[in-house]
Write an enzyme that holds these catalytic residues in place. Sequence first.
Site, PDB file in Angstrom:
ATOM      1  N   ASP A 280       0.846  -1.194   0.000  1.00  0.00           N
ATOM      2  CA  ASP A 280       0.000   0.000   0.000  1.00  0.00           C
ATOM      3  C   ASP A 280       0.884   1.246   0.000  1.00  0.00           C
ATOM      4  OD1 ASP A 280      -1.838   2.019   0.610  1.00  0.00           O
ATOM      5  OD2 ASP A 280      -2.995   0.710   1.948  1.00  0.00           O
TER       6      ASP A 280
ATOM      7  N   LEU B 124       1.531   6.708 -10.024  1.00  0.00           N
ATOM      8  CA  LEU B 124       0.236   6.527 -10.693  1.00  0.00           C
ATOM      9  C   LEU B 124      -0.802   5.849  -9.812  1.00  0.00           C
ATOM     10  CD1 LEU B 124       2.538   5.432 -13.208  1.00  0.00           C
ATOM     11  CD2 LEU B 124       0.536   6.319 -14.384  1.00  0.00           C
TER      12      LEU B 124
ATOM     13  N   THR C 169      -4.788  14.283 -13.375  1.00  0.00           N
ATOM     14  CA  THR C 169      -5.857  14.234 -14.373  1.00  0.00           C
ATOM     15  C   THR C 169      -6.364  15.638 -14.722  1.00  0.00           C
ATOM     16  OG1 THR C 169      -8.181  13.578 -14.615  1.00  0.00           O
ATOM     17  CG2 THR C 169      -7.388  13.783 -12.389  1.00  0.00           C
ATOM     18  N   ASP C 170      -6.978  15.755 -15.899  1.00  0.00           N
ATOM     19  CA  ASP C 170      -7.615  17.029 -16.265  1.00  0.00           C
ATOM     20  C   ASP C 170      -8.873  17.290 -15.435  1.00  0.00           C
ATOM     21  OD1 ASP C 170      -9.273  15.092 -17.397  1.00  0.00           O
ATOM     22  OD2 ASP C 170      -9.267  15.936 -19.419  1.00  0.00           O
ATOM     23  N   GLU C 171      -9.372  16.242 -14.743  1.00  0.00           N
ATOM     24  CA  GLU C 171     -10.657  16.395 -14.045  1.00  0.00           C
ATOM     25  C   GLU C 171     -10.564  17.375 -12.868  1.00  0.00           C
ATOM     26  OE1 GLU C 171     -12.964  12.828 -13.629  1.00  0.00           O
ATOM     27  OE2 GLU C 171     -11.909  11.857 -15.276  1.00  0.00           O
TER      28      GLU C 171
ATOM     29  N   TYR D 284     -13.645  11.778  -6.723  1.00  0.00           N
ATOM     30  CA  TYR D 284     -12.398  11.385  -7.393  1.00  0.00           C
ATOM     31  C   TYR D 284     -11.552  12.611  -7.729  1.00  0.00           C
ATOM     32  CZ  TYR D 284      -9.307  10.270 -11.323  1.00  0.00           C
ATOM     33  OH  TYR D 284      -8.215  10.177 -12.166  1.00  0.00           O
TER      34      TYR D 284
ATOM     35  N   LYS E 281      -7.887  13.859  -6.290  1.00  0.00           N
ATOM     36  CA  LYS E 281      -6.709  14.089  -7.127  1.00  0.00           C
ATOM     37  C   LYS E 281      -6.227  15.539  -6.970  1.00  0.00           C
ATOM     38  CE  LYS E 281      -4.922  11.661  -9.671  1.00  0.00           C
ATOM     39  NZ  LYS E 281      -3.836  10.642  -9.499  1.00  0.00           N
TER      40      LYS E 281
ATOM     41  N   LYS F  46     -14.837   1.325 -17.311  1.00  0.00           N
ATOM     42  CA  LYS F  46     -14.720   2.629 -17.964  1.00  0.00           C
ATOM     43  C   LYS F  46     -15.420   2.556 -19.325  1.00  0.00           C
ATOM     44  CE  LYS F  46     -11.939   4.326 -14.702  1.00  0.00           C
ATOM     45  NZ  LYS F  46     -10.528   4.184 -14.537  1.00  0.00           N
TER      46      LYS F  46
ATOM     47  N   HIS G 169     -22.080  15.180 -12.956  1.00  0.00           N
ATOM     48  CA  HIS G 169     -21.392  14.788 -14.204  1.00  0.00           C
ATOM     49  C   HIS G 169     -20.822  16.006 -14.935  1.00  0.00           C
ATOM     50  CE1 HIS G 169     -21.775  11.955 -17.950  1.00  0.00           C
ATOM     51  NE2 HIS G 169     -20.542  12.347 -17.713  1.00  0.00           N
TER      52      HIS G 169
HETATM   53  P1  NAD Z   1      -6.277   2.018 -12.516  1.00  0.00           P
HETATM   54  O1  NAD Z   1      -7.448   2.096 -11.593  1.00  0.00           O
HETATM   55  O2  NAD Z   1      -6.370   1.195 -13.738  1.00  0.00           O
HETATM   56  O3  NAD Z   1      -4.989   1.510 -11.716  1.00  0.00           O
HETATM   57  C1  NAD Z   1      -4.675   1.967 -10.443  1.00  0.00           C
HETATM   58  C2  NAD Z   1      -3.597   1.058  -9.880  1.00  0.00           C
HETATM   59  O4  NAD Z   1      -3.272   1.537  -8.563  1.00  0.00           O
HETATM   60  C3  NAD Z   1      -4.051  -0.390  -9.712  1.00  0.00           C
HETATM   61  O5  NAD Z   1      -3.034  -1.267 -10.165  1.00  0.00           O
HETATM   62  C4  NAD Z   1      -4.249  -0.542  -8.210  1.00  0.00           C
HETATM   63  O6  NAD Z   1      -4.015  -1.865  -7.746  1.00  0.00           O
HETATM   64  C5  NAD Z   1      -3.226   0.432  -7.670  1.00  0.00           C
HETATM   65  N1  NAD Z   1      -3.541   0.915  -6.326  1.00  0.00           N
HETATM   66  C6  NAD Z   1      -4.724   1.393  -5.872  1.00  0.00           C
HETATM   67  N2  NAD Z   1      -4.635   1.715  -4.577  1.00  0.00           N
HETATM   68  C7  NAD Z   1      -3.358   1.462  -4.198  1.00  0.00           C
HETATM   69  C8  NAD Z   1      -2.646   1.610  -2.987  1.00  0.00           C
HETATM   70  N3  NAD Z   1      -3.232   2.083  -1.883  1.00  0.00           N
HETATM   71  N4  NAD Z   1      -1.342   1.263  -2.949  1.00  0.00           N
HETATM   72  C9  NAD Z   1      -0.719   0.768  -4.067  1.00  0.00           C
HETATM   73  N5  NAD Z   1      -1.363   0.594  -5.228  1.00  0.00           N
HETATM   74  C10 NAD Z   1      -2.656   0.937  -5.310  1.00  0.00           C
HETATM   75  O7  NAD Z   1      -5.939   3.526 -12.863  1.00  0.00           O
HETATM   76  P2  NAD Z   1      -5.433   4.171 -14.239  1.00  0.00           P
HETATM   77  O8  NAD Z   1      -6.600   4.470 -15.082  1.00  0.00           O
HETATM   78  O9  NAD Z   1      -4.329   3.354 -14.765  1.00  0.00           O
HETATM   79  O10 NAD Z   1      -4.860   5.562 -13.700  1.00  0.00           O
HETATM   80  C11 NAD Z   1      -3.526   5.660 -13.227  1.00  0.00           C
HETATM   81  C12 NAD Z   1      -3.258   7.095 -12.782  1.00  0.00           C
HETATM   82  O11 NAD Z   1      -3.445   7.986 -13.867  1.00  0.00           O
HETATM   83  C13 NAD Z   1      -4.203   7.560 -11.665  1.00  0.00           C
HETATM   84  O12 NAD Z   1      -3.453   8.345 -10.770  1.00  0.00           O
HETATM   85  C14 NAD Z   1      -5.234   8.408 -12.407  1.00  0.00           C
HETATM   86  O13 NAD Z   1      -5.751   9.410 -11.561  1.00  0.00           O
HETATM   87  C15 NAD Z   1      -4.393   8.989 -13.516  1.00  0.00           C
HETATM   88  N6  NAD Z   1      -5.123   9.319 -14.753  1.00  0.00           N
HETATM   89  C16 NAD Z   1      -5.957   8.392 -15.338  1.00  0.00           C
HETATM   90  C17 NAD Z   1      -6.603   8.728 -16.526  1.00  0.00           C
HETATM   91  C18 NAD Z   1      -7.488   7.715 -17.224  1.00  0.00           C
HETATM   92  O14 NAD Z   1      -8.133   8.060 -18.224  1.00  0.00           O
HETATM   93  N7  NAD Z   1      -7.544   6.470 -16.799  1.00  0.00           N
HETATM   94  C19 NAD Z   1      -6.422   9.976 -17.108  1.00  0.00           C
HETATM   95  C20 NAD Z   1      -5.561  10.888 -16.488  1.00  0.00           C
HETATM   96  C21 NAD Z   1      -4.913  10.549 -15.305  1.00  0.00           C
HETATM   97  P1  TYD Z   2     -15.320   7.120 -17.722  1.00  0.00           P
HETATM   98  O1  TYD Z   2     -14.737   6.157 -18.697  1.00  0.00           O
HETATM   99  O2  TYD Z   2     -15.875   6.599 -16.441  1.00  0.00           O
HETATM  100  O3  TYD Z   2     -14.206   8.233 -17.461  1.00  0.00           O
HETATM  101  P2  TYD Z   2     -14.341   9.677 -16.699  1.00  0.00           P
HETATM  102  O4  TYD Z   2     -15.554   9.670 -15.853  1.00  0.00           O
HETATM  103  O5  TYD Z   2     -13.076   9.694 -15.888  1.00  0.00           O
HETATM  104  O6  TYD Z   2     -14.361  10.708 -17.791  1.00  0.00           O
HETATM  105  O7  TYD Z   2     -16.476   7.916 -18.443  1.00  0.00           O
HETATM  106  C1  TYD Z   2     -16.247   8.612 -19.666  1.00  0.00           C
HETATM  107  C2  TYD Z   2     -17.529   9.333 -20.019  1.00  0.00           C
HETATM  108  O8  TYD Z   2     -18.530   8.342 -20.324  1.00  0.00           O
HETATM  109  C3  TYD Z   2     -18.102  10.145 -18.874  1.00  0.00           C
HETATM  110  O9  TYD Z   2     -18.705  11.320 -19.401  1.00  0.00           O
HETATM  111  C4  TYD Z   2     -19.165   9.248 -18.257  1.00  0.00           C
HETATM  112  C5  TYD Z   2     -19.666   8.461 -19.463  1.00  0.00           C
HETATM  113  N1  TYD Z   2     -20.119   7.085 -19.174  1.00  0.00           N
HETATM  114  C6  TYD Z   2     -21.354   6.650 -19.656  1.00  0.00           C
HETATM  115  O10 TYD Z   2     -22.096   7.410 -20.324  1.00  0.00           O
HETATM  116  N2  TYD Z   2     -21.736   5.369 -19.395  1.00  0.00           N
HETATM  117  C7  TYD Z   2     -20.964   4.510 -18.657  1.00  0.00           C
HETATM  118  O11 TYD Z   2     -21.386   3.343 -18.421  1.00  0.00           O
HETATM  119  C8  TYD Z   2     -19.694   4.968 -18.189  1.00  0.00           C
HETATM  120  C9  TYD Z   2     -18.808   4.068 -17.375  1.00  0.00           C
HETATM  121  C10 TYD Z   2     -19.311   6.262 -18.478  1.00  0.00           C
END
Ligand code: NAD
Ligand code: TYD
Length: 353
Positions: A61, A83, A133-135, A159, A163, A198, A293
Site C-alpha cells: 500500500d 500513478l 488528471t484534467d478532471e 475522485y 486528485k 470505464k 457529471h
Molecule cells: P487504474 O485504476 O487502472 O490503476 C490503479 C492502480 O493503482 C491499480 O493497479 C491498483 O491496484 C493500484 N492501487 C490502488 N490503490 C493502491 C494503494 N493504496 N497502494 C498501491 N497501489 C494501489 O488507474 P489508471 O486508469 O491506470 O490511472 C492511473 C493514474 O493515472 C491515476 O493516478 C489516475 O488518476 C491517472 N489518470 C488516469 C486517466 C485515465 O483516463 N484512466 C487519465 C488521467 C490521469
Molecule cells: P469514464 O470512462 O468513467 O471516465 P471519466 O468519468 O473519468 O471521464 O467515463 C467517460 C464518459 O462516459 C463520462 O462522461 C461518463 C460516461 N459514461 C457513460 O455514459 N456510461 C458509462 O457506463 C460509463 C462508465 C461512463
Amino acid sequence: MKRHILITGGAGFIGSHVVRHFVRKYADYKVVNLDLLTYAGNLANLCDVENCPNYCFVRGDIGDLELVRTIFREHSIDGVIHLAAESHVDRSIRDPFLFARTNIIGTLTLLQAAREAWEGLPPGERRFHHVSTDEVYGALQPGEAAFCETTRYDPHSPYSASKAGSDHFVRAYHDTYGLPVVLTNCSNNYGPYQFPEKLIPLCIRNICLNKPLPIYGKGENVRDWLHVEDHAEAIDEVFHRGRDGESYNIGGINEWKNIDVVKLLIRITDEELGRAPGSSEKLITYVTDRAGHDLRYAINAEKFRKELSWSPKHSFETGLRSTVRWYLTHEQWVKNVTSGAYERYYAEMYADK
Ligand code: NAD
Ligand code: TYD
C-alpha cells in the site's frame, strides 16, 4: 544501474504501459513496481516484462509509510512516477473516503518518504513525478477555452477532489521542502488493459455480449481522448526533461461527445465481428445521469508541446480499432477481471476501514 525508479500503480491500466515502456526502453534503469493489487491491479498486465532483470514487483500500500521508506532505502530510489490511485468516478461517489485515503494520504506518504530519503541530495539527480488528471479543473461549457496549467482548480467529484488534494500536496512539498517534483494532468486515456468499468472497454465488452450500452444522461458530455501509449511516452518526456516544480497538461486535441464515441465503437466492433453495419445500435440505452457529471473536458497542451518533444502517434480511429481488436483477442483477460474475484478481494480488503 543508472537510475532506480519507483513506479506506483504499475499493475493498473496506465501504470502497466508505463512500466513496460520504461523496462523495455531503459535497460540500465531498475524499475520497482509498488502496487496493492486492488480490483484494478492485475499482474497479468505485465506478463511480458515480469522476468526482465531490470524489473521487480512489490505488493503493498502506498499509504504504508514504513514499507515505502524500506523500498526507498533498499532500492536506492532516485525517481518516482506515481500513478497508484483509485481512479473511477462512479466508485468515488459510492466510497469517497477510500479515494481520500488512497489518493491524498497515499500521495502524502510517498512524498514524505521521498523527502526523508532525498534530504540534502542535489535535486538534479532526483525527481518525483505525480500523474494527475484534467478532471481537477472541473467542467467546461461548449466553446469555452480548453484547460491550461493556470486554470483554477474546480473539482466536482470525490475522485477529482481527491486528485486535486494530492496535486496540492505535491506542490506544497516542492514549495515548502524543496522536493524536486513535476506534475502531469492528462485527459481520458483508452487502450489495452483498461478495466471494463470505464466507458470504452465497457462498451466493447457489452457489444460483444449483446448487452445494453449505458449512456449517462443524453450522451452529450464531451471527453478528450488519448491513447495510453502516447500518455506513457509523454510521461517519459516530462519525467526526464520537464522543469522542476512545473505542471504540464497532456492531451490529444481529440474531443468527442460520448454518444459519438459509442457510435464509432459500434461501427468498428460490428465490422470486426462481421456483423451487419450498425446492428448493435439497438443496444444504446440512455440511463440516469451520473451525479455531478462534468459536461466537458478539453486540454490545452501547448506548454508541453512547446517546451518538450512529443506528439501523439495514434489517431483516434486507428487507436480505437486496435483497442477493439485487443479486447476481442483477449477474452480470457476480460473474463478474469470481471469474474468477481477482484470485487471480492476489494470488498474484503476495505471491509474494516
Ligand atoms: P487504474 O485504476 O487502472 O490503476 C490503479 C492502480 O493503482 C491499480 O493497479 C491498483 O491496484 C493500484 N492501487 C490502488 N490503490 C493502491 C494503494 N493504496 N497502494 C498501491 N497501489 C494501489 O488507474 P489508471 O486508469 O491506470 O490511472 C492511473 C493514474 O493515472 C491515476 O493516478 C489516475 O488518476 C491517472 N489518470 C488516469 C486517466 C485515465 O483516463 N484512466 C487519465 C488521467 C490521469
Ligand atoms: P469514464 O470512462 O468513467 O471516465 P471519466 O468519468 O473519468 O471521464 O467515463 C467517460 C464518459 O462516459 C463520462 O462522461 C461518463 C460516461 N459514461 C457513460 O455514459 N456510461 C458509462 O457506463 C460509463 C462508465 C461512463
